[in-house]
Motif scaffolding. Structure first.
Motif, PDB file in Angstrom:
ATOM      1  N   MET A 126       0.845  -1.266  -0.199  1.00 49.35           N
ATOM      2  CA  MET A 126      -0.069   0.343  -0.016  1.00 49.35           C
ATOM      3  C   MET A 126       0.745   0.998  -0.103  1.00 49.35           C
ATOM      4  SD  MET A 126      -3.190  -1.001  -0.018  1.00 49.35           S
ATOM      5  CE  MET A 126      -4.240  -1.795   1.249  1.00 49.35           C
ATOM      6  N   ALA A 127       0.426   2.118  -0.606  1.00 48.59           N
ATOM      7  CA  ALA A 127       0.718   3.458  -0.599  1.00 48.59           C
ATOM      8  C   ALA A 127      -0.563   4.324   0.027  1.00 48.59           C
ATOM      9  CB  ALA A 127       1.373   4.306  -1.686  1.00 48.59           C
ATOM     10  N   TRP A 128      -1.155   4.050   0.803  1.00 45.92           N
ATOM     11  CA  TRP A 128      -2.627   4.636   1.074  1.00 45.92           C
ATOM     12  C   TRP A 128      -2.456   5.938   1.973  1.00 45.92           C
ATOM     13  CZ3 TRP A 128      -6.654   1.420  -0.345  1.00 45.92           C
ATOM     14  CH2 TRP A 128      -8.096   1.883  -0.049  1.00 45.92           C
ATOM     15  N   ASN A 159      -9.955   6.226   9.474  1.00 45.52           N
ATOM     16  CA  ASN A 159     -10.499   4.962   9.791  1.00 45.52           C
ATOM     17  C   ASN A 159      -9.966   3.963   8.751  1.00 45.52           C
ATOM     18  OD1 ASN A 159     -12.109   5.995   7.593  1.00 45.52           O
ATOM     19  ND2 ASN A 159     -14.068   5.464   8.900  1.00 45.52           N
ATOM     20  N   GLN A 160      -8.957   3.794   8.266  1.00 44.44           N
ATOM     21  CA  GLN A 160      -8.466   3.172   7.163  1.00 44.44           C
ATOM     22  C   GLN A 160      -8.669   1.738   7.382  1.00 44.44           C
ATOM     23  OE1 GLN A 160      -6.527   5.686   8.362  1.00 44.44           O
ATOM     24  NE2 GLN A 160      -6.833   6.958   6.661  1.00 44.44           N
ATOM     25  N   CYS A 195      -1.040   7.025   5.672  1.00 45.97           N
ATOM     26  CA  CYS A 195      -1.521   6.780   6.875  1.00 45.97           C
ATOM     27  C   CYS A 195      -1.008   5.387   7.775  1.00 45.97           C
ATOM     28  CB  CYS A 195      -2.994   6.308   6.717  1.00 45.97           C
ATOM     29  SG  CYS A 195      -3.314   4.753   5.826  1.00 45.97           S
ATOM     30  N   GLY A 196       0.033   4.854   7.239  1.00 43.86           N
ATOM     31  CA  GLY A 196       0.583   3.743   7.987  1.00 43.86           C
ATOM     32  C   GLY A 196      -0.532   2.508   8.247  1.00 43.86           C
ATOM     33  N   THR A 197      -0.601   2.335   9.486  1.00 37.93           N
ATOM     34  CA  THR A 197      -1.463   1.372  10.070  1.00 37.93           C
ATOM     35  C   THR A 197      -1.388  -0.062   9.262  1.00 37.93           C
ATOM     36  OG1 THR A 197      -3.413   2.318   8.650  1.00 37.93           O
ATOM     37  CG2 THR A 197      -3.334   2.867  10.890  1.00 37.93           C
ATOM     38  N   SER A 198      -0.158  -0.422   9.258  1.00 42.04           N
ATOM     39  CA  SER A 198       0.035  -1.748   8.396  1.00 42.04           C
ATOM     40  C   SER A 198      -0.473  -2.882   9.504  1.00 42.04           C
ATOM     41  CB  SER A 198       1.420  -2.122   8.551  1.00 42.04           C
ATOM     42  OG  SER A 198       1.938  -1.184   7.507  1.00 42.04           O
TER      43      SER A 198
END
Length: 244
Positions: A141-143, A150-151, A205-208
């Protein structure tokens, strides 16, 4: 595109970073890590396929424990940033990998409706992997960061068909419903590696995370990083996917 960055304005700006699927810098790095760790390795990079004309793709390589290239996947649903330089990939993929089961690949925008123009409830990505009976979905991802932040909830919502009946009464929906109930309790691992930080004014946003999904309307995180955390996440899934 972990080593090159993601924000490119046009084909000319990305040209110095393009790699082929066998000898490129990123692919060679992945092969070396697979040998060093005796592990499967997946990493994204900008791919070139020579031809008339050349084709450019936002791709991932998937490398086996013995450093063999198992699969190259080209992003199917392009985001506006990709459209500056990339060609659309030929379609979603799910392959059988000994020791892992059915492995599917995704890159960022693949989770979204096609070009944000398709029906939100079409769930193209999720329905494909339901039909393929994919066991592990790996997403590079590159979200982007969003105001709602709230990904995780959104990603899980985009995978709704894997754990909840959202279909109608047409023939295709009946097939999806049968796939949802196939083999009793279907179990899926959804694995996201998303970047953090900022590139050319764009925030990520990170959150892996690693999410466990069951066809019995169960979805639960096994681990989630925060929006700025950079670390190695280790998740023991040996008791999660016993059907593999």
């Amino acid at each position: 595109m972990a080593f090159t960055g993601y924000v490119f304005e046009n084909k000319e700006s990305i040209m110095p970073y393009l790699e082929d699927a066998e000898t490129g810098t990123t692919v060679q790095w992945a092969k070396a890590q697979a040998l060093r760790l005796h592990a499967f390795v997946m990493v994204g990079y900008p791919q070139i396929i020579k031809g008339n004309p050349d084709k450019y793709y936002n791709s991932v390589c998937f490398i086996g424990r013995n450093s063999d290239l198992i699969e190259t996947y080209q992003k199917t649903h392009l985001y506006t940033t990709d459209e500056n330089w990339a060609d659309e990939g030929p379609g979603f993929k799910s392959i059988y990998v000994p020791g892992l089961g059915k492995v599917g690949f995704g890159i960022c925008m693949d989770l979204n409706p096609y070009r944000f123009e398709a029906d939100f409830m079409a769930f193209e990505f999720a329905r494909f992997h339901l039909q393929q009976q994919t066991d592990i979905i790996l997403c590079s991802m590159a979200w982007l960061s969003s105001v709602s932040n709230n990904q995780i909830n959104y990603w899980c919502r985009r995978l709704l068909p894997l754990y909840y009946d959202v279909y109608g009464n047409d023939e295709e929906s009946q097939t999806d419903r049968q796939n949802l109930g196939a083999n009793g309790n279907r179990k899926v691992l959804f694995v996201v590696a998303n970047r953090t930080g900022t590139e050319k004014g764009t925030n990520f946003c990170g959150t892996s995370c690693v999410i466990y999904i069951s066809s019995q309307k169960q979805i639960s995180p096994l681990n989630i990083l925060n929006d700025h955390e950079e670390t190695v996440m280790v998740v023991d899934t040996s008791h999660t996917l016993q059907n593999l």
